[in-house]
Design an enzyme around this catalytic site. Structure first.
Site, short mmCIF file in Angstrom:
data_model
loop_
_atom_site.label_atom_id
_atom_site.label_comp_id
_atom_site.label_asym_id
_atom_site.label_seq_id
_atom_site.Cartn_x
_atom_site.Cartn_y
_atom_site.Cartn_z
N ASP A 1 -2.17 0.76 7.53
CA ASP A 1 -1.20 0.70 6.20
C ASP A 1 -0.74 -0.53 6.01
O ASP A 1 -0.74 -1.19 4.88
CB ASP A 1 0.25 1.35 6.60
CG ASP A 1 -0.48 3.36 6.33
OD1 ASP A 1 -1.06 3.10 4.93
OD2 ASP A 1 0.15 3.48 7.54
N GLU B 1 -1.82 -1.51 -4.55
CA GLU B 1 -2.89 -0.60 -4.19
C GLU B 1 -2.58 0.15 -5.61
O GLU B 1 -1.86 1.44 -4.82
CB GLU B 1 -3.17 -0.62 -2.50
CG GLU B 1 -4.76 -0.07 -2.54
CD GLU B 1 -5.49 0.52 -1.27
OE1 GLU B 1 -5.67 -0.66 -0.62
OE2 GLU B 1 -5.88 1.33 -0.80
N ASP C 1 0.47 -1.25 0.02
CA ASP C 1 0.09 -0.30 0.49
C ASP C 1 0.78 0.78 -0.14
O ASP C 1 1.63 1.35 1.46
CB ASP C 1 -0.98 -0.14 1.51
CG ASP C 1 -1.72 0.81 1.36
OD1 ASP C 1 -2.27 1.63 0.16
OD2 ASP C 1 -2.09 1.43 2.27
#
Lengths: 169, 169
Positions: free
Chosen positions: B142, B70, B10
């Site tokens: 996260d 992501e 991410d």
């Protein structure tokens, strides 16, 4: 008098122009220039890696004291901005890996630094690149832009050196 | 049956979450996770390089078959988009350097893949991360997001493997 080596870069995913100049006192000389054009049929990660490998070769060969990058425009098109960000991120990491200091220069500042006017035409800038380096400017607009950024960076580096000397005395 | 190792990421300049899972058949297992937070007092090139060095350590240690990222939002704010581009460019180059294939997953797709709904809340997604990996989800949002992307990537990888097997038979 120590000579300074400056790498100028005009970043782009399709074509990244680069140019190396050296400066000793007020004397600028052209060392090398070129354009990196990663194959367009590869995916983005491989295209960026191609660009980085070419840049690594240039950094190893020329060992610049400073890298001058043409500032990336924040485009109205978000996707274009993101892609320019990819290229710049890849270039910045590579400069850091080689311990090369990076300075950004807005296109307007580059033009002004070379011609005295921030609104100068491409041809005027190319003309000044030729005059200042004492050699015909490259045919490739990307390489020519990169040399213009390098020259702009060399001015800044000289100012900085002068200030540092002044503050030491 | 061969086991697949998937790295989920991410991306972010302040905090990049990461998580490694492995998949053997339908069985997922958690291998490792963490958050990379480059020092904020350094310039952008050094922050990106910090991030890349940490990622290189993770890639060396876990040698993933696939990296699931992501997808970066194209933000209304051009400057933010550009910065996300920097991070992504730096990550993509590093994956290519290590020969790791990268797939992008939109946040909505990740949510849908884990919970069945693209509009699921964070807590629902975290809950499913815990259920699917058979362990409490990480406290860090996260790292949890990164594991969710890894799980989403593992589904895709399995589908692909099935298709490849089918097309070979």
């Amino acid at each position: 008098m120590r000579s300074l080596t400056i790498l100028g870069v005009d970043p782009g995913l399709r074509h990244t122009g680069w140019g190396v100049i050296s400066r000793r006192g007020n004397q600028l000389s052209l060392r090398a220039f070129g354009v990196i054009s990663p194959p367009t049929d590869q995916d983005i990660a491989d295209r960026l890696f191609y660009l980085v490998k070419e840049l690594e070769t240039i950094l190893s060969q020329w060992q610049p004291d400073l890298a001058a990058l043409e500032e990336t425009f924040v485009n109205v098109n978000g996707k274009t901005t993101l892609q320019l960000g990819f290229v710049r991120g890849a270039l910045l990491v590579t400069m850091a890996r080689f311990g090369v200091r990076v300075r950004d220069f807005a296109p307007r500042m580059v033009k002004k630094s070379l011609t005295g006017s921030g609104a100068a035409q491409k041809a005027q800038v190319a003309g000044m690149v030729g005059v200042l380096l004492g050699t015909p400017p490259p045919q490739s607009p990307d390489a020519c832009d990169a040399l213009a950024v390098a020259i702009c960076g060399s001015h800044e580096a000289t100012h900085q050196a002068t200030h540092e000397t002044a503050s030491l005395s």
